[in-house]
Write an enzyme that holds these catalytic residues in place. Structure first.
Site, PDB file in Angstrom:
ATOM      1  N   HIS A 223     -11.021  -1.926   2.017  1.00  0.00           N
ATOM      2  CA  HIS A 223     -11.182  -0.596   1.425  1.00  0.00           C
ATOM      3  C   HIS A 223     -12.062  -0.607   0.175  1.00  0.00           C
ATOM      4  O   HIS A 223     -11.846   0.176  -0.754  1.00  0.00           O
ATOM      5  CB  HIS A 223      -9.807   0.013   1.096  1.00  0.00           C
ATOM      6  CG  HIS A 223      -9.843   1.526   1.093  1.00  0.00           C
ATOM      7  ND1 HIS A 223      -8.894   2.294   0.438  1.00  0.00           N
ATOM      8  CD2 HIS A 223     -10.706   2.405   1.658  1.00  0.00           C
ATOM      9  CE1 HIS A 223      -9.167   3.572   0.603  1.00  0.00           C
ATOM     10  NE2 HIS A 223     -10.268   3.669   1.348  1.00  0.00           N
TER      11      HIS A 223
ATOM     12  N   CYS B 107      -5.880   4.524  -3.697  1.00  0.00           N
ATOM     13  CA  CYS B 107      -6.112   3.173  -3.201  1.00  0.00           C
ATOM     14  C   CYS B 107      -7.409   2.509  -3.647  1.00  0.00           C
ATOM     15  O   CYS B 107      -7.397   1.462  -4.313  1.00  0.00           O
ATOM     16  CB  CYS B 107      -6.098   3.179  -1.670  1.00  0.00           C
ATOM     17  SG  CYS B 107      -4.620   3.861  -0.914  1.00  0.00           S
TER      18      CYS B 107
ATOM     19  N   ASP C 124       0.839  -1.196   0.000  1.00  0.00           N
ATOM     20  CA  ASP C 124       0.000   0.000   0.000  1.00  0.00           C
ATOM     21  C   ASP C 124       0.876   1.248   0.000  1.00  0.00           C
ATOM     22  O   ASP C 124       1.622   1.488   0.949  1.00  0.00           O
ATOM     23  CB  ASP C 124      -0.890  -0.025   1.247  1.00  0.00           C
ATOM     24  CG  ASP C 124      -2.043   0.961   1.189  1.00  0.00           C
ATOM     25  OD1 ASP C 124      -2.081   1.770   0.254  1.00  0.00           O
ATOM     26  OD2 ASP C 124      -2.906   0.914   2.073  1.00  0.00           O
ATOM     27  N   ASP C 125       0.825   2.032  -1.081  1.00  0.00           N
ATOM     28  CA  ASP C 125       1.586   3.279  -1.185  1.00  0.00           C
ATOM     29  C   ASP C 125       3.095   3.035  -1.231  1.00  0.00           C
ATOM     30  O   ASP C 125       3.885   3.825  -0.709  1.00  0.00           O
ATOM     31  CB  ASP C 125       1.268   4.222  -0.017  1.00  0.00           C
ATOM     32  CG  ASP C 125      -0.116   4.835  -0.112  1.00  0.00           C
ATOM     33  OD1 ASP C 125      -0.864   4.481  -1.031  1.00  0.00           O
ATOM     34  OD2 ASP C 125      -0.458   5.660   0.770  1.00  0.00           O
TER      35      ASP C 125
ATOM     36  N   ASP D  13      -0.617  -0.757  -4.793  1.00  0.00           N
ATOM     37  CA  ASP D  13      -1.930  -0.324  -5.278  1.00  0.00           C
ATOM     38  C   ASP D  13      -1.858   0.986  -6.055  1.00  0.00           C
ATOM     39  O   ASP D  13      -2.747   1.306  -6.841  1.00  0.00           O
ATOM     40  CB  ASP D  13      -2.927  -0.203  -4.128  1.00  0.00           C
ATOM     41  CG  ASP D  13      -2.503   0.806  -3.060  1.00  0.00           C
ATOM     42  OD1 ASP D  13      -1.321   1.206  -3.040  1.00  0.00           O
ATOM     43  OD2 ASP D  13      -3.350   1.177  -2.235  1.00  0.00           O
ATOM     44  N   ASN D  14      -0.804   1.768  -5.836  1.00  0.00           N
ATOM     45  CA  ASN D  14      -0.575   3.030  -6.552  1.00  0.00           C
ATOM     46  C   ASN D  14       0.843   3.468  -6.236  1.00  0.00           C
ATOM     47  O   ASN D  14       1.577   2.775  -5.512  1.00  0.00           O
ATOM     48  CB  ASN D  14      -1.597   4.106  -6.158  1.00  0.00           C
ATOM     49  CG  ASN D  14      -1.825   4.235  -4.676  1.00  0.00           C
ATOM     50  OD1 ASN D  14      -2.893   3.906  -4.159  1.00  0.00           O
ATOM     51  ND2 ASN D  14      -0.813   4.701  -3.946  1.00  0.00           N
TER      52      ASN D  14
END
Length: 487
Positions: free
Chosen positions: A156, A98, A58-59, A308-309
């Site tokens: 999420h 996200c 994540d990130d 995710d990004n």
């Protein structure tokens, strides 16, 4: 005389009954054997279908893994996936933040097709806030092929009970419903995840095991790794799909001393904590790979690792290297991500330079498993295996798109050319990514025909989309104020 006739016919009848009984026994025996054979064939078929594990950080910054050039944060276990399989140099997600990115991955479709274009608010009272139940998810598709599916970590995709993973096709869930979480177990003080409707408070809920809140006793990343290993152990005999969605290294920046001690040479405090969080993920990946080897199922397990990004460099001290900007941006730093895959049984180690997307994961496993894609929900992703094997030539995707509805921003990558449009299409920028990875040399005035061609692609794609169907975090004033001070 009558007695003799009776004995004669009685003996005949007895012989016929014995013969019929014998034939019946034979038929039953043959039926059982055939059924057993069919079961064995079915089981053998199921064993040849590959397992699927998707490990999503994540990130995570683009160069914060070894296989993309990280120097200060070693990731030897994540690198094992790239070294044993495929390093994608042009790996993308369909959105630079996200929640929409995950919605696209989970359905294999551009999420704007079903109005999912914002980070969801944490609203347990709103059944519209999240992934529409009318969309087909990876576990729902794989259910046709007999897969058991589990998600561990960050969800999420909606906090209402109708959006719960068990109501979206998964068989098990261990994680949190919201967009992030605190990592130290003593800070998780809200037992009932459904008792609140607030993003910041959702970071402090107990972890959910299916629908039951459970109190954890260790660092959250380690807890997720343990649960992933348990899932693999319990489902090793039949095909399974494990979605391991680490919330690390998303803020808040928190790492245990065990991981901080590995980075005494990093003097920047935030970068040091971030490094510890990435290292915890790497440890978990290593344990999972070791478990697959120990169980003898690694070769026929497809493993994807991705973020995710892009990394939000100013918030969590991530590093996107040569890429322009980061999370939330329509430049390369927003959705060009660390992306690797291994499938030892079928794919030799390689570097793959053509663009691929997280949208491709669903169609890839669906085709390999023989599952059917409903015709009313056509996919935007493709099966990438024939391209990796050289059975298909050319690019899996010639064109990739982003639309950010609320900011009126678009990007179109077609081949190696990329068009960025801003402010109601009044500003257009054109870049050649093969020569200008950092998107510094705007070619729009020099190549107006190319700008026009790519903009025509954008307009055509945009007609296929719908407007957002729910409000996002950007519409929550309290969250906007809080996010300025805490990542």
């Amino acid at each position: 005389m009558n007695l003799m006739i009776y004995n004669y016919f009685g003996e005949k009848i007895l012989k016929i009954m014995i013969r019929l009984l014998f034939n019946s026994i034979i038929c039953v025996f043959i039926s059982v054997v055939c059924l057993s054979c069919k079961t064995d064939v079915k089981n053998d078929t199921k064993k040849t279908i590959p397992n699927l594990i998707v490990i999503m950080a994540d990130d995570l910054g683009y160069v914060d893994v070894g296989f993309n050039g990280s120097v200060d944060i070693p990731t030897p276990n994540i690198d094992r996936i790239a070294n044993n399989g495929v390093k994608f140099t042009n790996g993308y997600t369909p959105y630079p933040v996200c929640s929409p990115s995950r919605a696209g991955f989970m359905t294999g479709r551009y999420q704007q097709r079903f109005g999912y274009e914002r980070n969801v608010q944490y609203r347990t009272d709103d059944p519209n806030m999240g992934l529409p139940n009318s969309e087909n998810t990876i576990p729902e598709i794989l259910n046709q092929a007999g897969y058991t599916s589990g998600v561990v970590g960050k969800w999420h995709l909606g906090a209402h009970i109708s959006k719960h993973p068990l109501n979206q096709g998964f068989d098990s869930f261990f994680g949190h419903l919201g967009g992030g979480h605190r990592y130290f177990h003593e800070e998780l003080v809200i037992k009932d995840s459904y008792s609140i409707n607030d993003e910041s408070m959702s970071y402090r809920t107990w972890i959910m095991k299916d629908h039951t809140p459970v109190k954890i006793e260790q660092y959250l990343t380690d807890e997720f790794s343990d649960q992933a290993i348990n899932f693999i152990e319990e489902n090793q005999k039949d095909p399974f799909f494990l979605y391991l969605a680490y919330n690390a290294p998303h803020g808040p920046l928190q790492a245990t001393q065990k991981y901080l001690d590995r980075f005494d040479d990093i003097k920047d405090k935030r970068r040091k904590i971030y490094a510890g969080m990435v290292s915890a993920v790497d440890d978990g990946v290593g344990r999972i790979l070791d478990q697959l080897q120990a169980l003898g199922i690694e070769d026929n397990t497809i493993i994807f690792f991705l973020s995710d990004n892009g990394g939000p460099e100013t918030k969590n001290a991530s590093n996107n290297g040569p890429l322009r900007e980061g999370k939330s941006s329509i430049y390369e730093g927003g959705n060009r991500i660390p992306f690797a895959m291994q499938w030892k049984a079928e794919i030799a180690p390689m570097v793959y330079d053509f663009p691929i997307s997280s949208l491709d994961i669903l169609p890839t496993i669906a085709e390999l498993s023989g599952a059917t894609i409903p015709s009313d929900k056509p996919l935007d992703g493709v099966n990438i295996i024939p391209y990796l094997k050289g059975e298909k030539e050319g690019r899996p995707h010639h064109t990739l798109y982003i639309r950010k509805y609320d900011e009126d921003l678009y990007s179109v990558r077609d081949g190696d050319m990329k068009l960025v449009t801003k402010k109601k299409n009044s500003i257009k920028e054109l870049y050649n990514l093969s020569e200008d990875l950092g998107e510094e040399n705007d070619l729009a005035t020099k190549r107006p025909n190319e700008v026009k061609r790519l903009d025509s692609l954008r307009q055509s794609w945009n007609t296929e989309l719908i407007d957002p169907v729910f409000l996002g975090l950007i519409h929550t004033d309290a969250w906007k104020k809080r996010s300025k001070t805490q990542p």
